[in-house]
Scaffold this motif. Sequence first.
Motif, mmCIF file in Angstrom:
data_model
loop_
_atom_site.group_PDB
_atom_site.id
_atom_site.type_symbol
_atom_site.label_atom_id
_atom_site.label_comp_id
_atom_site.label_asym_id
_atom_site.label_seq_id
_atom_site.Cartn_x
_atom_site.Cartn_y
_atom_site.Cartn_z
ATOM 1 N N GLU A 79 0.841 -1.157 0.080
ATOM 2 C CA GLU A 79 0.012 0.131 -0.025
ATOM 3 C C GLU A 79 1.071 1.366 -0.173
ATOM 4 O OE1 GLU A 79 -3.982 1.877 0.193
ATOM 5 O OE2 GLU A 79 -3.154 -0.240 -0.205
ATOM 6 N N GLN A 80 1.889 1.196 0.652
ATOM 7 C CA GLN A 80 2.850 2.256 0.751
ATOM 8 C C GLN A 80 3.462 2.430 -0.485
ATOM 9 O OE1 GLN A 80 5.619 2.288 4.295
ATOM 10 N NE2 GLN A 80 6.573 4.018 3.559
ATOM 11 N N LEU A 82 2.421 1.935 -3.365
ATOM 12 C CA LEU A 82 1.440 2.538 -4.507
ATOM 13 C C LEU A 82 1.626 4.007 -4.564
ATOM 14 C CD1 LEU A 82 -1.633 0.157 -3.988
ATOM 15 C CD2 LEU A 82 -0.402 0.462 -5.982
ATOM 16 N N ARG A 87 -2.840 4.642 -5.751
ATOM 17 C CA ARG A 87 -4.308 4.582 -5.041
ATOM 18 C C ARG A 87 -5.324 5.210 -5.693
ATOM 19 N NH1 ARG A 87 -1.021 4.814 -0.313
ATOM 20 N NH2 ARG A 87 -1.635 6.778 0.124
ATOM 21 N N ALA A 90 -6.512 3.187 -8.401
ATOM 22 C CA ALA A 90 -7.830 2.233 -8.077
ATOM 23 C C ALA A 90 -8.982 2.826 -7.476
ATOM 24 C CB ALA A 90 -7.262 1.482 -6.715
ATOM 25 N N GLN A 91 -9.040 4.011 -6.940
ATOM 26 C CA GLN A 91 -10.044 4.574 -6.575
ATOM 27 C C GLN A 91 -11.068 5.021 -7.878
ATOM 28 O OE1 GLN A 91 -10.067 8.374 -4.517
ATOM 29 N NE2 GLN A 91 -11.801 9.028 -5.613
ATOM 30 N N GLU A 239 -6.925 4.760 7.215
ATOM 31 C CA GLU A 239 -7.195 4.152 5.974
ATOM 32 C C GLU A 239 -8.456 4.499 5.311
ATOM 33 O OE1 GLU A 239 -6.961 2.531 9.129
ATOM 34 O OE2 GLU A 239 -4.790 1.571 8.715
ATOM 35 N N SER A 242 -10.400 6.504 -0.177
ATOM 36 C CA SER A 242 -9.980 7.471 -1.238
ATOM 37 C C SER A 242 -8.608 7.377 -1.449
ATOM 38 C CB SER A 242 -10.175 8.918 -0.359
ATOM 39 O OG SER A 242 -9.494 9.813 -1.194
ATOM 40 N N PHE A 243 -8.109 8.027 -2.431
ATOM 41 C CA PHE A 243 -6.732 8.027 -2.667
ATOM 42 C C PHE A 243 -5.734 8.621 -1.544
ATOM 43 C CE2 PHE A 243 -7.370 12.375 -3.815
ATOM 44 C CZ PHE A 243 -6.312 13.138 -3.836
ATOM 45 N N HIS A 245 -5.173 9.676 2.459
ATOM 46 C CA HIS A 245 -5.393 9.062 3.900
ATOM 47 C C HIS A 245 -6.558 10.052 4.605
ATOM 48 C CE1 HIS A 245 -1.417 11.381 3.949
ATOM 49 N NE2 HIS A 245 -2.151 12.204 4.991
#
Length: 297
Positions: A79-80, A82, A87, A90-91, A239, A242-243, A245
């Motif tokens: 995740e980091q 990405l 992110r 993906a969103q 978490e 959204s793209f 935080h």
Amino acid sequence: MDRNDFAERITQSVDGLPGQLGAAARYVLDNPGDVALLSMREQARRAGVRPWTMTRLAKRLGLDGYDNVRQLHGEALKEQALGFSGRASAQLARQKQEGGGALGAEMAGTMAAQIAAMAAPARIEVLAGAARDMAAARRIYCFGLRSGRPVASHLAYVLSFLGDKTVLLDGDGGAGLDALRFAGAGDIFFVATVSPYTRASVEAARFAADKGLVVVAITDSAASPVAPVARHVIVAATESPSFFHAMAPAFAAAEILAALVAGEGGESALEAIARAEEHLAERKVHLHERPQPPEPR
């Protein structure tokens, strides 16, 4: 459970873990990258424990085995890696498929659950302990950069109603941490930082701790790089579908913290708030116009 939840569980139990279990727990907490990338045997060697101790630790903390620990850390590392752009892709794909309403509703539900988690007894105990130290301190220095800056600024603003001991450390004009030259042991250094952690925030917290200040941190994980120097680590989840935080839980933590500090102040806090309110009224800062009745037709 995600990696941050697991790190918090380790933090809460590490002092009660005997011998090699304690050593293994501290290694996992301090070396999240190794946990994701190295074999269990190599991790055990580096931690100075037997390999089966790592499995015992995982089961002690509610997982089936150490592979689950490595999986949690691997997902966090992915995740980091990405980043915001990964992110975001993906969103956008998900939003196109499910619609903006579904994404918005999930975001609201996720943040509501994260804020509700603040009510857990262990987290409230950390907030209450931090509030006691802050109420007793001579000075409270608040610091945050990027997404942490508005959290630190909001806390400093609310605490300004209690008196003049709160200082918002600002980078304007290059002054940065200059105000800390007046700080000393027993003063508070509050910092807000979440992943991806701002290097300057972490270094500032370490600098303050070296000067003898009590560090209070709002961050996203018990394994945050500011955690080792903080006396009080207030974990606020970030978490989000959204793209970017989520920072709403961090704001909630700051508001709870400010309220608890006010409560610790007793009558002197009430007097300070009354003076602040009187000052605002004299300057007509807030708009208190009564709504005009509608004109007759």
